[in-house]
Enzyme design. Structure first.
Site, PDB file in Angstrom:
ATOM      1  N   CYS A  27     -12.517  37.145  77.013  1.00  0.00           N
ATOM      2  CA  CYS A  27     -13.041  38.176  76.100  1.00  0.00           C
ATOM      3  C   CYS A  27     -14.152  37.650  75.199  1.00  0.00           C
ATOM      4  CB  CYS A  27     -11.914  38.744  75.244  1.00  0.00           C
ATOM      5  SG  CYS A  27     -10.526  39.317  76.203  1.00  0.00           S
ATOM      6  N   HIS A  74     -14.314  42.043  68.688  1.00  0.00           N
ATOM      7  CA  HIS A  74     -13.732  42.329  69.996  1.00  0.00           C
ATOM      8  C   HIS A  74     -12.674  43.415  69.815  1.00  0.00           C
ATOM      9  CE1 HIS A  74     -11.783  42.028  73.775  1.00  0.00           C
ATOM     10  NE2 HIS A  74     -10.770  41.294  73.379  1.00  0.00           N
ATOM     11  N   ASN A 118      -8.913  47.581  75.541  1.00  0.00           N
ATOM     12  CA  ASN A 118      -9.522  46.249  75.583  1.00  0.00           C
ATOM     13  C   ASN A 118     -10.261  46.082  76.917  1.00  0.00           C
ATOM     14  OD1 ASN A 118     -10.041  43.512  75.851  1.00  0.00           O
ATOM     15  ND2 ASN A 118      -8.051  42.855  75.082  1.00  0.00           N
TER      16      ASN A 118
HETATM   17  O1  UT7 Z   1      -8.333  40.148  74.425  1.00  0.00           O
HETATM   18  C1  UT7 Z   1      -7.224  39.456  73.969  1.00  0.00           C
HETATM   19  C2  UT7 Z   1      -6.031  40.016  74.607  1.00  0.00           C
HETATM   20  N1  UT7 Z   1      -4.836  40.249  73.934  1.00  0.00           N
HETATM   21  C3  UT7 Z   1      -4.590  40.792  72.745  1.00  0.00           C
HETATM   22  O2  UT7 Z   1      -5.415  40.980  71.918  1.00  0.00           O
HETATM   23  C4  UT7 Z   1      -3.165  41.168  72.459  1.00  0.00           C
HETATM   24  C5  UT7 Z   1      -2.658  40.678  71.148  1.00  0.00           C
HETATM   25  N2  UT7 Z   1      -1.329  41.203  70.915  1.00  0.00           N
HETATM   26  C6  UT7 Z   1      -1.085  42.480  70.596  1.00  0.00           C
HETATM   27  O3  UT7 Z   1      -1.985  43.287  70.476  1.00  0.00           O
HETATM   28  C7  UT7 Z   1       0.333  42.885  70.297  1.00  0.00           C
HETATM   29  O4  UT7 Z   1       1.145  41.731  70.233  1.00  0.00           O
HETATM   30  C8  UT7 Z   1       0.919  43.863  71.346  1.00  0.00           C
HETATM   31  C9  UT7 Z   1       0.244  45.227  71.216  1.00  0.00           C
HETATM   32  C10 UT7 Z   1       0.704  43.321  72.758  1.00  0.00           C
HETATM   33  C11 UT7 Z   1       2.406  44.063  71.105  1.00  0.00           C
HETATM   34  O5  UT7 Z   1       2.620  44.561  69.801  1.00  0.00           O
HETATM   35  P1  UT7 Z   1       3.751  43.915  68.885  1.00  0.00           P
HETATM   36  O6  UT7 Z   1       3.771  44.687  67.626  1.00  0.00           O
HETATM   37  O7  UT7 Z   1       3.470  42.449  68.816  1.00  0.00           O
HETATM   38  O8  UT7 Z   1       5.057  44.258  69.684  1.00  0.00           O
HETATM   39  P2  UT7 Z   1       6.115  43.267  70.326  1.00  0.00           P
HETATM   40  O9  UT7 Z   1       5.536  42.548  71.492  1.00  0.00           O
HETATM   41  O10 UT7 Z   1       6.725  42.452  69.234  1.00  0.00           O
HETATM   42  O11 UT7 Z   1       7.198  44.292  70.856  1.00  0.00           O
HETATM   43  C12 UT7 Z   1       7.988  45.088  69.993  1.00  0.00           C
HETATM   44  C13 UT7 Z   1       8.910  45.964  70.807  1.00  0.00           C
HETATM   45  C14 UT7 Z   1       9.692  45.191  71.866  1.00  0.00           C
HETATM   46  O12 UT7 Z   1      10.971  45.765  71.945  1.00  0.00           O
HETATM   47  P3  UT7 Z   1      12.231  45.085  71.229  1.00  0.00           P
HETATM   48  O13 UT7 Z   1      12.318  43.720  71.856  1.00  0.00           O
HETATM   49  O14 UT7 Z   1      11.877  45.034  69.768  1.00  0.00           O
HETATM   50  O15 UT7 Z   1      13.338  46.003  71.575  1.00  0.00           O
HETATM   51  C15 UT7 Z   1       8.939  45.464  73.144  1.00  0.00           C
HETATM   52  O16 UT7 Z   1       9.768  45.403  74.283  1.00  0.00           O
HETATM   53  O17 UT7 Z   1       8.133  46.930  71.538  1.00  0.00           O
HETATM   54  C16 UT7 Z   1       8.491  46.878  72.917  1.00  0.00           C
HETATM   55  N3  UT7 Z   1       7.304  47.237  73.701  1.00  0.00           N
HETATM   56  C17 UT7 Z   1       6.983  48.506  73.974  1.00  0.00           C
HETATM   57  N4  UT7 Z   1       7.593  49.680  73.673  1.00  0.00           N
HETATM   58  C18 UT7 Z   1       6.992  50.807  74.089  1.00  0.00           C
HETATM   59  C19 UT7 Z   1       6.348  46.420  74.227  1.00  0.00           C
HETATM   60  N5  UT7 Z   1       5.407  47.140  74.856  1.00  0.00           N
HETATM   61  C20 UT7 Z   1       5.785  48.448  74.708  1.00  0.00           C
HETATM   62  C21 UT7 Z   1       5.206  49.657  75.126  1.00  0.00           C
HETATM   63  N6  UT7 Z   1       5.843  50.807  74.790  1.00  0.00           N
HETATM   64  N7  UT7 Z   1       4.057  49.728  75.823  1.00  0.00           N
END
Ligand code: UT7
Length: 336
Positions: free
Chosen positions: A116, A255, A285
């Site tokens: 990215c 980004h 993204n």
């Molecule tokens: O270009 C660079 C590329 N990457 C990035 O920039 C990504 C950087 N990271 C992020 O943007 C965030 O970490 C995410 C958007 C990927 C995730 O958000 P988060 O607030 O960090 O959520 P999390 O991974 O801590 O997940 C929280 C909960 C989990 O459930 P439990 O374990 O709390 O029950 C996940 O399983 O949300 C769940 N979850 C979802 N629920 C509904 C994860 N993905 C989804 C989804 N829909 N799509």
């Protein structure tokens, strides 16, 4: 005594697929909700290319627009850099395919792999080459079809990514232009965001490769923490190198990965919301394409005028980061 040559952006262009994949569409594909995606990422929809389309198709379309706005003929280009993690195939380089598609017969061409951050890496190479007097017209493209490496059964990643391309033509300018760049990498964090093997679109079309190991896998939380730390640090270093002050920056173009990352970075920098550009809600993204698409839209919306200071800052796989301060010079052929 010879005067120092400065490099600036002469024209910008972008191209995105027409097909829109909304959060509601994704609700039918994986266990997710529009509410979760919107509140956790700010993304409402993203663009997805058609089967058989390639990164070079969008890269060439974006390039043609940038060339038009720069008033530059393809044969005048000295160099083409395509930043991508989704090349058409391993060889030939996508930059060479683009070179042929747009008829840039005099240009050297190569691909750049910095995920990215790739577009700002390319901008650095282009600006340095122009400043050194080695090149006079350079085309830098950020293009990615992330749908090619997205696992649409993995809700933790598939809601984030989209397809598109953005391009800039750079050339010498009298004042302003690219005031500074700052590139960084930390390979120890590489395992946090991987695409272990790449199934090129060509192979995908012909069914020549299995999907095993060809998807983006990411430790979202870790990448989030990294991004929130590194974006302000990189932006500040670029600002320091440019010898300007954050308060004087007209527009911050980060980004486009997640609105929470963008907001947190802006807060740490003390930049108010009206000076931050975001279109993540529309495109998700798009990796290397996200900054040049955002720059193109910022110009289109009249958010920057000649003389304005603009900060571009990216982060991503590698792990990598990159920032640049531009003093906007305006495009060579003003938009209607
Ligand atoms: O270009 C660079 C590329 N990457 C990035 O920039 C990504 C950087 N990271 C992020 O943007 C965030 O970490 C995410 C958007 C990927 C995730 O958000 P988060 O607030 O960090 O959520 P999390 O991974 O801590 O997940 C929280 C909960 C989990 O459930 P439990 O374990 O709390 O029950 C996940 O399983 O949300 C769940 N979850 C979802 N629920 C509904 C994860 N993905 C989804 C989804 N829909 N799509």
């Amino acid at each position: 005594m010879s005067q120092r040559i400065r490099a600036g952006i002469w024209g910008v262009g972008s191209a995105v697929p027409e097909r829109v994949l909304t959060n509601h569409d994704l609700e039918k594909m994986v266990e997710t909700s529009d509410e979760w995606i919107s509140t956790r990422t700010g993304i409402k929809e993203r663009r997805i290319s058609e089967p058989g389309e390639k990164t070079s198709d969008y890269a060439a379309a974006a390039a043609r627009r940038a060339l038009e706005r720069a008033g530059v003929h393809p044969e005048e280009l000295d160099l083409i850099i395509v930043a991508t993690l989704t090349p058409d195939m391993f060889c030939p380089p996508t930059a060479c395919i683009v070179q042929h598609k747009i008829g840039a017969v005099r240009a050297g061409a190569f691909d750049l792999s910095a995920a990215c951050s790739g577009f700002v890496y390319g901008l650095d190479v282009a600006a340095r080459g122009i400043e050194a007097g080695a090149y006079r017209r350079v085309l830098v493209i950020g293009a990615d079809l992330l749908s090619h490496v997205t696992d649409y059964t993995d809700r933790s990643t598939c809601v984030l990514f989209g397809d598109g391309a953005g391009a800039c033509v750079l050339g010498p300018v009298e004042e302003g232009g690219v005031l500074s760049t700052y590139l960084g990498a930390d390979g120890s964090g590489g395992p946090k965001l991987t695409v272990p093997a790449y199934r090129s679109n060509e192979a995908a079309v012909n069914g020549a490769a299995s999907r095993e190991g060809t998807f983006i896998r990411m430790d979202g939380n870790e990448v989030f923490k990294f991004a929130v730390r590194v974006m302000p640090e990189a932006a500040l270093e670029a600002v320091r190198r440019a010898g300007v002050a954050v308060e004087d920056v007209r527009l911050f173009i980060p980004h486009q990965a997640n609105i929470r990352i963008i907001d947190a970075a802006a807060k740490r920098l003390g930049i108010s919301g009206d000076r931050v550009f975001s279109n993540v809600h529309k495109y998700g993204n798009t990796s290397a394409a996200s900054i040049p698409i955002a720059l193109d839209e910022a110009v289109e919306q009249g958010r920057i005028s000649p003389g304005d200071l603009v900060v571009l800052v990216g982060f991503g796989g590698g792990l990598t980061w990159a920032a640049s301060v531009l003093q906007w010079t305006g495009e060579r052929v003003p938009r209607a």
